[in-house]
Structures are given as structure tokens and as C-alpha cells.
Design a protein around this motif. Structure first.
Motif: not given
Length: 425
Positions: A393-420
Motif C-alpha cells: 500500500a502507498a501508505e502502510p498501516s502501523p502493523a505493516c510498518e512493524d512487519v517491515l522492521q521485523l523483516a529488516e532485522q531478519l535480513k541483517v541476521r542473514f548477512k551476519t550468518s553468511c559472513a560467519q
């Protein structure tokens, strides 16, 4: 009356006269014998009731007809007292003795033969016999089950565990229904795309609901119908929102569902083998939605998980599931030692004081394991009703914003595990 008259009367009775009677003196002097003590009389039998004696006067001539005298009937001798009856045998002891011959010493002696019916004492008691038969059946089934389990272990050891999947595997779990697990899984799947890679969503939940949230039309085929049929999973993936490739659970018949559960129970690494056949790369992400509770599907998912996301809500019922889920996740061989487990409080209503207090309780209990809090938002439910992707959606809802932040945290963890992993090599 004198003696002569007596003799005359006696002769008259026999048809004779007194004139023919002559009395003379005996030439022999008879002496009386001393009295002899009578022997003890044996008890007279009932049949000997009458005795006949011949009575003769020593001074008179013998009579032609003896006199008959009747003696009183001897009294019946007292019967000897019967021996005391044997004491009754207790019921419990009698049941124990049923399987053995009757002891002859327990039968009272008697002078007459006993006529008895064939005794059941030589046969085992029916209840004991049935109990023994049931015990044999149970033991045979246990031996058979143990043999099958040992054979499954041998087959698994022979096949071995496939190599670890190169893709990043995220497993979404919950021990309580109604917490928005599938909704959160769909939102994460549409936002976990890595550069140059693919995102696969696998629905292991028999409710088969993940395809609704990803905009995929319902189909009959799924992981159950493909199991054992020679079909490869990557050939049956269907595109959904934001390019997500979905493998649905499908609509399974009883035979297909039984075969799927049997395959999971027999092979602990069944899902790992399926992912290994899909030729996934290091830039791919696999998100698995699992059924609620402890199931064979959950065990298969935990076996391949890199990241485990436990979805809960800020209420007392969800709080009570924390201990069981921790025991399940920390059980030996439940998941790989390299996997990580985090919690997400979903559908959080900040307007309620009770929800805020419960969230504080979760924070104190979980500490760093509490990864994110997703706000309660009706936008997700409305998007499902209209078949739209809420995350685009053009204007994400509060719940969508929280899900986006959670997805970004998981991506960071993926990159960290690859480096390890690169450093480990």
C-alpha cells in the motif's frame, strides 16, 4: 389249691388226666453251681430284638412245648461323633489352587466311596487364562513396534542427513491459535527478498490458509499430493504477492494425509531431503508456516530452521504457553544448534492498560529474545477480504510498518550468518 390240683389242671390243658402222673424222688443229689459272672454283652444289633429261651423246672418233668419269653429290645448304640469339618479355604487361596490338582488330604475320610462330577480344579481359571492371552498380545505388539522403530533408525542412519540447506530458513510457530501467525508469516514472506535470490513460502499447516494471504488461487495439489508421487517441489511452486513462490499444503484425502504423516514419522529429515532436492542458493529465503501445537510437521520444520519466530499475544493465555514452547524448542535434537529463537508479540493493543502491563511482563520474561511488537491493525484483515497485498500500500498501516522492521532485522541476521560461514571456511 394244692400241688395236686395244679398238676391236674396242667394235665387237663394237654388232654390228659392226673391219674397218669407219678412223682418219684431223684437218686442224684444235684448241687447248685456257683454263680458265674456274665460276660459283657456286646451292643445288640437292631435286628436281634427277640430271644427264645427254653424254661424247665429242675424238679418238674420237661414239657413237650417250651415256654417263650420276650426280652426288651436293646437300645440303639450311640453313633460316634463325626469328625470336625475342615476349615473353609479363603477365596484368594482357592483361586490360586485352581490351576493344580486337588490335595487328597483336604478330602474328609469316609467308609463309602464318593461319587463326584469331574472337577474344574485341574483347568486354569478362565480370568487368569484371558489375562495371560491379552498380555501375550500386548507384548507381541510392543516387540513389533520396537522392531519397526529400530528398522526406521537403521534406514535413517543409512541414508544420513543431507547437507545443510544453503538458503535461509525461517520457521513461524505458535502453541496457541488466534495469534495471527499465518498473517504475520505472509507479511514476512513478501518482505524477505534478498538481492539476486528467491523467496519461497511453504505451508505445512493442514488449514491450508497461507495461499489466501499471498493472493494464490486455491488448488488441489500440495505437499501431500506431491509426496511419493515422483513430483519435484520446485516444479509445483505458484507465484503470489511480491514474487513470492508458494507451495501450499493442498486439499488432501485421508490416504494422502496418512501417507504424508507416515513419511514424516519414518524419516526425521524428510523435509531436509525435500529442500535439498530444490537446489536452493545462499541468496534464497524459505519461510515455513507450521500448524499450531506440537506436531510432526513442526518437528520437521525445526530440523531445518535457521531462525525460529514464536508468535504470541499480550495476554495471560499466551504467557502460559511460554514454558511449554521453551521446553519444546530446547529439547535435544529439536533444532540445529546454530539456529536462533526469537519472540514476536502480535496484535498489540496499546490503548488497553492490561495489554501494556502484559507487554511489560513479556519483556521482563523474554529479555533479548523479544524481537518485535506488531500493533493491532484492521488493515491486514481488510486487505485479505479484498484480495489485496497490504504490504504494498502507498501508505502502510502501523502493523505493516512493524512487519517491515521485523523483516529488516531478519535480513541483517542473514548477512551476519553468511559472513560467519565465510570466516569459518
Amino acid at each position: 389249691m394244692n400241688r395236686t390240683d395244679d398238676i391236674s389242671s396242667l394235665f387237663s390243658r394237654f388232654g390228659a388226666s392226673a391219674g397218669s402222673y407219678h412223682e418219684f424222688e431223684s437218686q442224684i443229689d444235684y448241687k447248685e453251681n456257683p454263680p458265674v459272672p456274665e460276660p459283657e454283652k456286646a451292643p445288640a444289633s437292631p435286628e436281634a430284638a427277640l430271644t427264645i429261651e427254653v424254661v424247665a423246672d429242675s424238679a418238674e418233668a420237661p414239657l413237650s412245648e417250651p415256654l417263650v419269653s420276650i426280652e426288651p429290645v436293646a437300645s440303639m448304640p450311640e453313633q460316634p461323633a463325626s469328625e470336625p469339618a475342615p476349615e473353609p479355604v479363603p477365596v484368594a487361596e482357592a483361586e490360586q489352587n485352581l490351576a493344580y490338582p486337588v490335595d487328597a488330604q483336604l478330602v474328609p475320610p469316609t467308609s463309602q466311596p464318593l461319587i463326584t462330577q469331574p472337577s474344574l480344579a485341574i483347568l486354569p481359571a478362565a480370568p487368569n487364562r484371558l489375562r495371560n492371552l491379552l498380555a501375550e498380545v500386548v507384548q507381541a505388539r510392543e516387540v513389533e513396534a520396537q522392531a519397526l522403530a529400530e528398522e526406521a533408525v537403521r534406514q535413517e542412519a543409512a541414508r544420513g542427513r543431507p547437507a545443510k540447506c544453503k538458503a535461509h530458513v525461517v520457521v513461524v510457530v505458535s502453541l496457541k491459535g488466534g495469534v495471527g501467525k499465518t498473517t504475520l508469516a505472509a507479511g514476512l514472506a513478501s518482505r524477505l527478498r534478498l538481492e539476486g535470490g528467491r523467496t519461497l513460502a511453504i505451508d505445512l499447516d493442514p488449514q491450508n490458509a497461507l495461499h489466501y494471504y499471498l493472493g494464490v488461487e486455491q488448488g488441489e495439489s500440495g505437499i501431500g499430493s506431491l509426496n511419493g508421487a515422483g513430483h519435484l517441489w520446485h516444479d509445483r511452486l505458484k507465484p503470489g504477492f511480491d514474487g513470492v513462490l508458494l507451495l501450499a499444503y493442498g486439499v488432501l484425502g485421508d490416504d494422502e494425509n496418512h501417507a504424508l504423516m507416515h513419511a514424516m514419522h519414518e524419516d526425521r529429515h524428510w523435509l531436509a531431503r525435500q529442500l535439498d532436492s530444490m537446489d536452493l542458493g545462499a541468496s534464497d529465503v524459505v519461510l515455513i508456516d507450521t500448524p499450531t501445537g506440537s506436531t510432526a510437521s513442526l518437528a520437521q520444520a525445526l530440523d531445518v530452521a535457521d531462525e525460529v519466530i514464536v508468535v504470541t499475544t499480550a495476554d495471560a493465555a499466551s504467557f502460559n504457553t511460554l514454558d511449554p514452547i521453551e521446553r519444546l524448542l530446547n529439547a535435544p535434537h529439536a533444532r540445529a544448534a546454530s539456529s536462533h529463537c526469537h519472540y514476536v508479540v502480535n496484535q498489540f493493543d496499546a490503548s488497553r492498560e492490561f495489554s501494556r502491563d502484559m507487554l511489560e511482563v513479556f519483556k521482563r520474561r523474554l529479555g533479548q529474545q523479544l524481537m518485535a511488537v506488531v500493533a493491532l491493525d484492521n488493515t491486514l484483515g481488510e486487505a485479505l477480504a479484498y484480495g489485496r497485498n497490504p504490504m504494498s500500500a502507498a501508505e502502510p498501516s502501523p502493523a505493516c510498518e512493524d512487519v517491515l522492521q521485523l523483516a529488516e532485522q531478519l535480513k541483517v541476521r542473514f548477512k551476519t550468518s553468511c559472513a560467519q560461514e565465510v570466516e569459518a571456511q
